[in-house]
Design a protein around this motif. Structure first.
Motif, short mmCIF file in Angstrom:
data_model
loop_
_atom_site.label_atom_id
_atom_site.label_comp_id
_atom_site.label_asym_id
_atom_site.label_seq_id
_atom_site.Cartn_x
_atom_site.Cartn_y
_atom_site.Cartn_z
N VAL A 24 0.83 -1.21 0.00
CA VAL A 24 0.00 0.00 0.00
C VAL A 24 0.87 1.26 0.00
CG1 VAL A 24 -1.70 1.32 1.32
CG2 VAL A 24 -1.96 -1.16 1.08
N PHE A 25 1.92 1.23 0.80
CA PHE A 25 2.77 2.42 0.90
C PHE A 25 3.44 2.74 -0.44
CE2 PHE A 25 6.84 4.53 1.76
CZ PHE A 25 6.37 5.67 2.41
N LEU A 26 3.87 1.70 -1.13
CA LEU A 26 4.67 1.93 -2.34
C LEU A 26 3.84 2.18 -3.60
CD1 LEU A 26 7.37 -0.88 -1.92
CD2 LEU A 26 7.76 1.58 -1.74
N SER A 27 2.67 1.55 -3.68
CA SER A 27 2.05 1.40 -5.00
C SER A 27 0.99 2.43 -5.33
CB SER A 27 1.39 0.02 -5.09
OG SER A 27 2.22 -0.94 -4.51
N GLN A 28 0.79 2.60 -6.62
CA GLN A 28 -0.40 3.29 -7.10
C GLN A 28 -1.56 2.29 -7.22
OE1 GLN A 28 1.81 5.11 -10.27
NE2 GLN A 28 2.78 6.03 -8.49
N ARG A 29 -1.19 1.04 -7.56
CA ARG A 29 -2.21 -0.02 -7.62
C ARG A 29 -1.66 -1.28 -6.97
NH1 ARG A 29 -4.37 -1.45 -13.19
NH2 ARG A 29 -2.23 -1.05 -13.81
N VAL A 30 -2.52 -1.95 -6.21
CA VAL A 30 -2.14 -3.22 -5.60
C VAL A 30 -2.92 -4.33 -6.31
CG1 VAL A 30 -2.10 -4.60 -3.49
CG2 VAL A 30 -1.69 -2.12 -3.38
N VAL A 31 -2.17 -5.27 -6.87
CA VAL A 31 -2.79 -6.39 -7.58
C VAL A 31 -2.88 -7.57 -6.63
CG1 VAL A 31 -2.58 -7.96 -9.55
CG2 VAL A 31 -1.80 -5.57 -9.75
N VAL A 32 -4.11 -7.93 -6.25
CA VAL A 32 -4.30 -8.99 -5.26
C VAL A 32 -4.48 -10.32 -6.00
CG1 VAL A 32 -5.75 -9.83 -3.38
CG2 VAL A 32 -5.36 -7.36 -3.67
N MET A 33 -3.70 -11.31 -5.58
CA MET A 33 -3.74 -12.62 -6.25
C MET A 33 -4.14 -13.70 -5.26
SD MET A 33 -0.40 -12.35 -8.71
CE MET A 33 -0.78 -13.85 -9.61
N SER A 34 -4.68 -14.80 -5.78
CA SER A 34 -5.03 -15.92 -4.92
C SER A 34 -4.51 -17.20 -5.56
CB SER A 34 -6.54 -15.97 -4.69
OG SER A 34 -7.15 -16.62 -5.78
N PRO A 35 -4.28 -18.21 -4.74
CA PRO A 35 -3.62 -19.42 -5.25
C PRO A 35 -4.57 -20.48 -5.81
CG PRO A 35 -3.74 -19.53 -2.87
CD PRO A 35 -4.44 -18.26 -3.28
N ARG A 36 -3.96 -21.50 -6.39
CA ARG A 36 -4.61 -22.75 -6.86
C ARG A 36 -5.82 -22.51 -7.71
NH1 ARG A 36 -2.35 -23.93 -2.05
NH2 ARG A 36 -4.12 -23.12 -0.95
N PRO A 37 -5.73 -22.19 -8.94
CA PRO A 37 -4.50 -21.77 -9.62
C PRO A 37 -4.27 -20.28 -9.38
CG PRO A 37 -6.32 -21.85 -11.17
CD PRO A 37 -6.89 -22.25 -9.84
N ILE A 93 -5.50 -13.29 -10.68
CA ILE A 93 -5.76 -11.98 -10.09
C ILE A 93 -7.21 -11.94 -9.63
CG2 ILE A 93 -5.92 -9.50 -10.57
CD1 ILE A 93 -3.66 -9.88 -12.61
N THR A 94 -7.41 -11.63 -8.34
CA THR A 94 -8.79 -11.57 -7.86
C THR A 94 -9.31 -10.14 -7.82
OG1 THR A 94 -7.88 -11.67 -5.63
CG2 THR A 94 -8.81 -13.69 -6.52
N GLU A 95 -8.39 -9.19 -7.62
CA GLU A 95 -8.84 -7.82 -7.51
C GLU A 95 -7.67 -6.88 -7.75
OE1 GLU A 95 -11.44 -5.43 -4.20
OE2 GLU A 95 -11.41 -7.60 -4.10
N ILE A 96 -7.94 -5.70 -8.30
CA ILE A 96 -6.89 -4.68 -8.42
C ILE A 96 -7.39 -3.45 -7.68
CG2 ILE A 96 -5.57 -3.22 -9.98
CD1 ILE A 96 -5.76 -5.44 -12.06
N ILE A 97 -6.63 -3.05 -6.66
CA ILE A 97 -7.09 -1.97 -5.78
C ILE A 97 -6.26 -0.71 -6.02
CG2 ILE A 97 -7.24 -1.24 -3.36
CD1 ILE A 97 -7.79 -4.23 -2.73
N ASP A 98 -6.95 0.40 -6.32
CA ASP A 98 -6.25 1.68 -6.47
C ASP A 98 -5.92 2.22 -5.09
OD1 ASP A 98 -6.18 2.14 -9.30
OD2 ASP A 98 -8.38 2.28 -9.21
N VAL A 99 -4.74 2.77 -4.95
CA VAL A 99 -4.36 3.34 -3.66
C VAL A 99 -4.54 4.85 -3.74
CG1 VAL A 99 -2.52 3.57 -1.95
CG2 VAL A 99 -2.70 1.49 -3.33
N PRO A 100 -5.52 5.38 -3.00
CA PRO A 100 -5.83 6.81 -3.12
C PRO A 100 -4.94 7.66 -2.22
CG PRO A 100 -7.44 5.74 -1.71
CD PRO A 100 -6.41 4.70 -2.06
N LEU A 101 -3.64 7.50 -2.36
CA LEU A 101 -2.73 8.30 -1.55
C LEU A 101 -1.92 9.20 -2.47
CD1 LEU A 101 -1.40 5.51 0.81
CD2 LEU A 101 -2.69 7.50 1.55
N GLY A 102 -1.60 10.39 -2.00
CA GLY A 102 -0.83 11.33 -2.82
C GLY A 102 0.65 11.06 -2.68
#
Lengths: 264, 264
Positions: B204-217, B220-229
């Motif tokens: 969260v601190f580093l990114s403009q977007r966080v790509v959330v992944m889940s296993p087996r197989p 990408i389950t979700e891509i979250i925008d980080v609303p921080l300046g």
């Protein structure tokens, strides 16, 4: 200042135990031979051996120089061939399949049996048979260890070099060769003192009557047992010189491996 | 001319092995990372985030789908050295100095000695390591070694930086400092970053977007925008920062229907 004191302390710790043990052992030996009145042909006194070392100093040194030269030339030859073979085997699969069994076969060669054959192949006044025996003996530990070092590569380094689109040869040069140095030197340390032993053993099977081997035989034949023991001592010394040279070469070649403020 | 996306993945999948024993590492990956964007891949072990990064780096060939890096096929981008890469383990060559390590990718691609030196020293200065150019990697702390690895990744001034848990082995304090430095360096170099991590605050601190992944197989389950300046140390205390962390955490757990609406 402090580090110097620590260093001195370490040297003190590292050097004294073997010296104390050695001196104690020799004193015990001297005492045992004197008290039990053991004959020199069974076991001479250490003092007699040292006397011989001093008296026969020139003869022993000449013999050691001849044996040492044979060991050195054979070691160099085995080294060049062993490292080259390892390099080729690490790069070419077919060569690996060919060379590795061959190397194992060479390790199984009874060098003692080989010497008389070499002596008839070459003029019996030549040192070449002895040098070849040393080279054959040295080849195996150098080849096996170097090859092992060349094969293992840190997975991160492998990925890094692939990300740089580096050719296999570049990867060998930049990563594998320096990474193989510790393994190579393990092989060299085994080979170095072994080279001296092989050189002496090869002197027992005809050919030139020079070197430490014939000197031991002739001393024993002349019932000069303390002299024979003195020459054996010189042979041990020669082996140690080779080993220590290998250790020093390792230090010089890999300054990054020198443990910080640690002696060993 | 429109600037090509730093990374464009379409329908990317990767199977390891064949037949019934095959493992689907990742499947159906669609992801675009814009030039200069900072995107994190986050997910539990086995979600294929490292595999995905290696597919982008062309260290692994995908089983299906298309991979474009800087608008080129991934293999072309690797040959052209369009990206720099850093791993969890710094993977420095221990026989080279710090400067020699940073110069490695430059030397492999024919940059002259003087220029190599100049560029390496400039990068080390950027990483706050100017005083350590002639040190050996083993003389540096883990955090410093990782900074050298990042300097090395930046050496070719890539438009894309790929990082596989580069701060994973560092302590929390060092980690936060490195994160701030990375933000600063990205701002200075304008490089896009794909950053693999399993730390939610880090992502969260580093990114403009966080790509959330889940296993087996892995997917990408979700891509979250980080609303921080602008990211500075105050961000770590900001309400939005914590709200986004919660959001990512819920996404990682698999959202329950009630928690569907994220914080705005």
């Amino acid at each position: 200042m402090r580090t110097q004191a620590v260093w001195a302390g370490r040297i003190f710790k590292g050097v004294w135990p073997p010296i104390i043990f050695g001196v104690g052992f020799l004193a015990l030996w001297q005492w045992f031979v004197e008290v039990r009145d053991i004959k020199p042909f069974v076991l001479p006194k250490p003092s007699a051996i040292f006397d011989q070392l001093r008296l026969q100093h020139d003869t022993i040194l000449t013999a050691a120089r001849i044996t040492g030269e044979n060991a050195l030339v054979g070691l160099a030859l085995g080294l060049v061939v062993g490292v080259t073979a390892a390099l080729l085997a690490s790069r070419v699969r077919a060569l690996d399949d060919m060379l590795t069994p061959l190397a194992a076969g060479m390790a199984a060669i009874p060098i003692v049996a080989l010497t008389p054959i070499f002596n008839t192949m070459f003029a019996s006044t030549s040192s070449t048979p002895r040098r070849l025996v040393v080279a054959i003996y040295v080849f195996f530990p150098i080849f096996v260890n170097t090859l092992r070092g060349l094969r293992q590569i840190d997975p991160v380094h492998a990925e890094l070099m692939r990300s740089y689109a580096a050719s296999p040869w570049t990867t060998t040069k930049v990563v594998r060769l320096p990474g193989a140095l510790p393994f190579f030197f393990t092989g060299l340390k085994i080979a170095s003192s072994g080279a001296v032993i092989a050189a002496i053993v090869s002197e027992y099977f005809g050919g030139l009557q020079k070197g430490l081997g014939p000197a031991i035989t002739s001393a024993a034949a002349a019932s000069a047992y303390p002299r024979a023991w003195a020459i054996v001592t010189a042979a041990i010394g020669l082996g140690l010189v080779f080993y220590i040279a290998a250790v020093l070469a390792e230090r010089l070649a890999m300054p990054w491996q020198r443990p910080q403020g640690e002696l060993s | 001319m429109v600037t090509a996306a730093a990374v464009a993945l379409e329908g990317v999948g990767k199977r390891f092995g064949e037949g019934p024993a095959a493992v689907q590492a990742v499947t159906g990956i669609d992801l675009t990372v814009a030039a200069g964007e900072f995107a994190s891949l986050i997910g539990p072990s086995g979600c294929g985030k490292s595999t995905l990064l290696r597919i982008v780096a062309n260290l692994i060939e995908p089983s299906e789908g298309s991979v474009l890096v800087n608008g080129k096929p991934a293999s072309r981008a690797r040959l052209d050295q369009d990206y720099g890469i850093a791993f969890q383990s710094a993977g420095l060559l221990e026989w080279r100095t710090v400067q020699g390590n940073v110069e490695l990718p430059l030397g492999l691609h024919g940059v002259g000695k003087a220029q190599r030196r100049e560029q390496a020293l400039e990068l080390l200065d950027l990483m706050g390591l100017a005083d350590f150019a002639s040190h050996r990697p083993s003389q540096l702390s883990g955090g410093m070694q990782q900074r050298v690895a990042i300097a090395r990744a930046l050496a070719r001034r890539p438009a894309l930086l790929l990082m596989d848990e580069p701060f994973g082995a560092l302590d929390e304090m060092t980690r936060e400092r490195m994160q701030s430095e990375l933000i600063r360096i990205c701002a200075e170099t304008g490089a896009a970053v794909v950053f693999v991590t399993h730390s939610i605050p880090e992502a969260v601190f580093l990114s403009q977007r966080v790509v959330v992944m889940s296993p087996r197989p892995g997917r990408i389950t979700e891509i979250i925008d980080v609303p921080l300046g602008a990211r500075d140390e105050d961000v770590r205390e900001a309400e939005t920062f914590f709200a986004t962390i919660t959001d990512v955490r819920e996404a990682l757990r698999g959202r329950s229907p009630v928690a569907e609406e994220g914080p705005a």
